[in-house]
Design a protein around this motif. Structure first.
Motif, PDB file in Angstrom:
ATOM      1  N   ASP A 142       0.838  -1.194   0.000  1.00 17.64           N
ATOM      2  CA  ASP A 142       0.000   0.000   0.000  1.00 17.64           C
ATOM      3  C   ASP A 142       0.873   1.244   0.000  1.00 17.64           C
ATOM      4  N   LYS A 143       0.260   2.395  -0.174  1.00 22.68           N
ATOM      5  CA  LYS A 143       1.021   3.643  -0.328  1.00 22.68           C
ATOM      6  C   LYS A 143       1.853   3.982   0.901  1.00 22.68           C
ATOM      7  N   GLN A 144       1.404   3.573   2.073  1.00 18.40           N
ATOM      8  CA  GLN A 144       2.155   3.885   3.279  1.00 18.40           C
ATOM      9  C   GLN A 144       3.451   3.091   3.383  1.00 18.40           C
ATOM     10  N   HIS A 145       3.519   1.964   2.694  1.00 19.55           N
ATOM     11  CA  HIS A 145       4.704   1.117   2.795  1.00 19.55           C
ATOM     12  C   HIS A 145       5.553   1.104   1.524  1.00 19.55           C
ATOM     13  N   GLN A 146       5.136   1.833   0.515  1.00 21.96           N
ATOM     14  CA  GLN A 146       5.968   1.948  -0.675  1.00 21.96           C
ATOM     15  C   GLN A 146       7.141   2.899  -0.420  1.00 21.96           C
ATOM     16  N   ARG A 147       8.215   2.690  -1.154  1.00 21.44           N
ATOM     17  CA  ARG A 147       9.433   3.497  -0.953  1.00 21.44           C
ATOM     18  C   ARG A 147       9.942   4.004  -2.311  1.00 21.44           C
ATOM     19  N   PRO A 148       9.247   4.977  -2.898  1.00 15.62           N
ATOM     20  CA  PRO A 148       9.630   5.439  -4.238  1.00 15.62           C
ATOM     21  C   PRO A 148      10.938   6.219  -4.264  1.00 15.62           C
ATOM     22  N   TYR A 149      11.368   6.731  -3.117  1.00 17.16           N
ATOM     23  CA  TYR A 149      12.602   7.528  -3.075  1.00 17.16           C
ATOM     24  C   TYR A 149      13.763   6.752  -2.462  1.00 17.16           C
ATOM     25  N   ASP A 150      13.587   5.435  -2.324  1.00 19.80           N
ATOM     26  CA  ASP A 150      14.616   4.645  -1.662  1.00 19.80           C
ATOM     27  C   ASP A 150      15.921   4.632  -2.458  1.00 19.80           C
ATOM     28  N   ALA A 151      15.838   4.599  -3.782  1.00 21.07           N
ATOM     29  CA  ALA A 151      17.056   4.553  -4.603  1.00 21.07           C
ATOM     30  C   ALA A 151      17.912   5.791  -4.373  1.00 21.07           C
ATOM     31  N   LEU A 152      17.281   6.965  -4.333  1.00 16.54           N
ATOM     32  CA  LEU A 152      18.026   8.205  -4.098  1.00 16.54           C
ATOM     33  C   LEU A 152      18.626   8.231  -2.700  1.00 16.54           C
ATOM     34  N   VAL A 153      17.871   7.764  -1.712  1.00 13.83           N
ATOM     35  CA  VAL A 153      18.365   7.755  -0.331  1.00 13.83           C
ATOM     36  C   VAL A 153      19.577   6.835  -0.203  1.00 13.83           C
ATOM     37  N   GLN A 154      19.449   5.610  -0.723  1.00 11.83           N
ATOM     38  CA  GLN A 154      20.540   4.648  -0.593  1.00 11.83           C
ATOM     39  C   GLN A 154      21.777   5.092  -1.369  1.00 11.83           C
ATOM     40  N   LEU A 155      21.572   5.622  -2.572  1.00  7.50           N
ATOM     41  CA  LEU A 155      22.706   6.069  -3.375  1.00  7.50           C
ATOM     42  C   LEU A 155      23.417   7.243  -2.717  1.00  7.50           C
ATOM     43  N   SER A 156      22.661   8.180  -2.155  1.00  5.61           N
ATOM     44  CA  SER A 156      23.264   9.352  -1.508  1.00  5.61           C
ATOM     45  C   SER A 156      24.081   8.946  -0.289  1.00  5.61           C
ATOM     46  N   LEU A 157      23.476   8.148   0.596  1.00  6.31           N
ATOM     47  CA  LEU A 157      24.182   7.746   1.816  1.00  6.31           C
ATOM     48  C   LEU A 157      25.411   6.901   1.504  1.00  6.31           C
ATOM     49  N   SER A 158      25.293   5.983   0.545  1.00  9.38           N
ATOM     50  CA  SER A 158      26.433   5.132   0.213  1.00  9.38           C
ATOM     51  C   SER A 158      27.557   5.923  -0.451  1.00  9.38           C
ATOM     52  N   SER A 159      27.203   6.903  -1.276  1.00 11.33           N
ATOM     53  CA  SER A 159      28.224   7.734  -1.924  1.00 11.33           C
ATOM     54  C   SER A 159      29.020   8.516  -0.892  1.00 11.33           C
TER      55      SER A 159
ATOM     56  N   SER B  32      33.848   9.324   2.527  1.00 11.68           N
ATOM     57  CA  SER B  32      34.357   9.526   3.886  1.00 11.68           C
ATOM     58  C   SER B  32      35.282   8.391   4.296  1.00 11.68           C
ATOM     59  N   PHE B  33      34.890   7.148   4.003  1.00 13.99           N
ATOM     60  CA  PHE B  33      35.703   6.002   4.411  1.00 13.99           C
ATOM     61  C   PHE B  33      37.049   5.997   3.688  1.00 13.99           C
ATOM     62  N   VAL B  34      37.030   6.231   2.391  1.00 15.98           N
ATOM     63  CA  VAL B  34      38.282   6.256   1.636  1.00 15.98           C
ATOM     64  C   VAL B  34      39.176   7.397   2.124  1.00 15.98           C
ATOM     65  N   SER B  35      38.571   8.551   2.405  1.00 13.45           N
ATOM     66  CA  SER B  35      39.356   9.691   2.888  1.00 13.45           C
ATOM     67  C   SER B  35      39.969   9.403   4.252  1.00 13.45           C
ATOM     68  N   LEU B  36      39.157   8.899   5.180  1.00 12.95           N
ATOM     69  CA  LEU B  36      39.656   8.609   6.523  1.00 12.95           C
ATOM     70  C   LEU B  36      40.739   7.528   6.495  1.00 12.95           C
ATOM     71  N   SER B  37      40.525   6.491   5.687  1.00 14.32           N
ATOM     72  CA  SER B  37      41.529   5.431   5.594  1.00 14.32           C
ATOM     73  C   SER B  37      42.829   5.949   5.002  1.00 14.32           C
TER      74      SER B  37
ATOM     75  N   TRP C  80      22.318   2.378   8.002  1.00 12.99           N
ATOM     76  CA  TRP C  80      22.035   3.814   8.036  1.00 12.99           C
ATOM     77  C   TRP C  80      22.939   4.510   9.054  1.00 12.99           C
ATOM     78  N   LEU C  81      23.068   3.915  10.240  1.00 12.92           N
ATOM     79  CA  LEU C  81      23.894   4.527  11.283  1.00 12.92           C
ATOM     80  C   LEU C  81      25.361   4.573  10.862  1.00 12.92           C
ATOM     81  N   TYR C  82      25.859   3.528  10.263  1.00  8.81           N
ATOM     82  CA  TYR C  82      27.265   3.479   9.850  1.00  8.81           C
ATOM     83  C   TYR C  82      27.553   4.529   8.783  1.00  8.81           C
ATOM     84  N   ARG C  83      26.720   4.587   7.767  1.00  9.70           N
ATOM     85  CA  ARG C  83      26.976   5.509   6.652  1.00  9.70           C
ATOM     86  C   ARG C  83      26.866   6.968   7.082  1.00  9.70           C
TER      87      ARG C  83
END
Length: 430
Positions: free
Chosen positions: A75-92, A97-102, A188-191
């Protein structure tokens, strides 16, 4: 990272016993934060653990979450149409950050990277200020991350609790949902935390130079040779160039990616066929708040240190003017010189600064400075002022100075994009 990279954070590891720069500093929380992110790459197995954790939480978990738990038939309350943008942004941002810190830890070591090896050359006041900032670093990380993590946790728990029959699962439904929820929250917390941690590292390095600039400004309040003033200013400029060089790619990448993420969020939420509600856009809003917060931490620190560094020029010019006013040039030739006592330009009894000042301009104020007129000649003072005017110090990004003009423009753009997204969220919530 060198074998003693993490251990070098401790004061007793300093090779010079006479340099008591970090006595009484408690760095346990700081070390625990670094260990939590597995940034200690002093051995082969620790390198493997560090990169494995990164790939699992920053790459693997988001991919599995997006493709297996997208729930497009829910249903509409459980759909995640913006999940791709969220995951791509946080992972990027986690990857940057990880490469820089390392890279920083492996190339410089934590102690050298945070300029802890340079504290023996500064005053006790600077050391105490830097010690306090180190103690607050992990607290700042918690302050910036935990509120958003609490909201993300509430959303995830609600999402799994209210839609168990619609959400895909494997084997036992309850166990599958618990494992998936824990992995998503951990990812989410790690990224988010590793990006904010890199920003706090930048804030720490800038704060030390701000303390040095404030301490350096006191040279104009006492008898000081121009050569010593020039030598200290050259040391500070060199440190600022080092900081600019180390962080320039991280700052530029963060600015470009945050702006791109905000623009894509704006385009996705303003489509005519899009029906926005709090259940769909809430996660995107939390992601935007976290990323913009990290960017502003960096930009504020860079702008503050640039402003303080350039305020030194104004302070030196004021020092030169006050000294010139109190000095009578000797008249050459026939007219004899009469020594007339002139009052020194000490601060008057009136408080020239408003009580509403926030303290950011304390180096560049309207107070006059005490003068030692016969200590430094006019030519030396003029040469010093000319040097400071033509050699402005500050934080640069590939040659571009990060000053208040630039930060106002960036702040206006990023805040406008963020407020638009938050407005869409709040309007649909009500």
């Amino acid at each position: 990272m060198e074998n003693e990279a993490i251990q070098n954070l401790l004061p007793q590891s300093r090779p010079n016993p006479d340099c008591r720069t970090q006595e009484g500093i408690e760095l346990k929380s700081f070390r625990l934060g670094l260990d939590w992110f597995c940034l200690d790459q002093s051995s082969l197995w620790k390198v493997g653990l560090s990169w494995s954790l990164f790939f699992v939480l920053a790459i693997g978990s988001p991919i599995v979450s997006h493709f297996l738990l997208l729930c497009s038939d829910c249903d509409k309350q459980h759909q995640r149409p913006y999940d791709a943008l969220v995951q791509l942004s946080l992972s990027s941002f986690a990857a940057i950050s990880f490469v820089s810190l390392s890279s920083w830890a492996r190339k410089y070591g934590i102690r050298k990277f945070l300029f802890l090896d340079k504290l023996c050359d500064v005053s006790d006041k600077v050391r105490r200020g830097y010690a306090e900032e180190l103690q607050k670093s992990m607290k700042l990380l918690c302050v910036f991350v935990l509120p958003c993590f609490a909201l993300e946790s509430a959303y995830r728990i609600w999402w799994y609790a209210t839609g168990p029959s619609q959400i895909p699962y494997f084997g036992n439904m309850i166990a599958s949902d618990i494992i998936a929820c824990a992995l998503q929250l951990g990812s989410w917390l790690y990224r988010t935390s590793i990006f904010i941690l890199a920003c706090i590292f930048y804030q720490l390095t800038c704060h030390l130079q701000i303390l040095r600039l404030e301490d350096f400004a006191q040279v104009f309040q006492k008898e000081t040779e121009v050569s010593s003033i020039l030598a200290e200013h050259l040391r500070i400029r060199r440190n600022l160039r080092i900081i600019s060089h180390r962080f320039r790619l991280f700052l530029l990448s963060s600015l470009v990616l945050v702006t791109a993420s905000q623009f894509f969020a704006l385009l996705l939420t303003t489509r005519t066929t899009t029906t926005v509600n709090i259940y769909e856009i809430g996660e995107l809003a939390l992601c935007s708040i976290s990323l913009v917060t990290g960017l502003f931490i960096c930009l504020k620190s860079a702008t503050k240190i640039t402003h303080r560094a350039q305020a030194i020029t104004s302070l030196a010019a004021k020092w030169h003017v006050c000294a010139t006013i109190n000095t009578f040039d000797e008249v050459d030739g026939e007219t004899p010189t009469t020594q007339i006592a002139s009052p020194r330009m000490y601060p008057p009894e009136v408080d020239w600064e408003s009580d509403e000042e926030d303290g950011s301009d304390d180096l560049d104020n309207t107070k006059l400075v005490p003068i030692f007129a016969h200590t430094v000649s006019f030519q030396k003072r003029q040469a010093l002022v000319n040097y400071l005017e033509h050699n402005r110090a500050g934080i640069t990004v590939y040659g571009f100075m990060v000053d208040r003009t630039g930060i106002h423009t960036i702040f206006g753009i990023e805040l406008a994009l963020l407020l638009w997204l938050l407005n869409k969220t709040i309007v649909n919530l009500t």
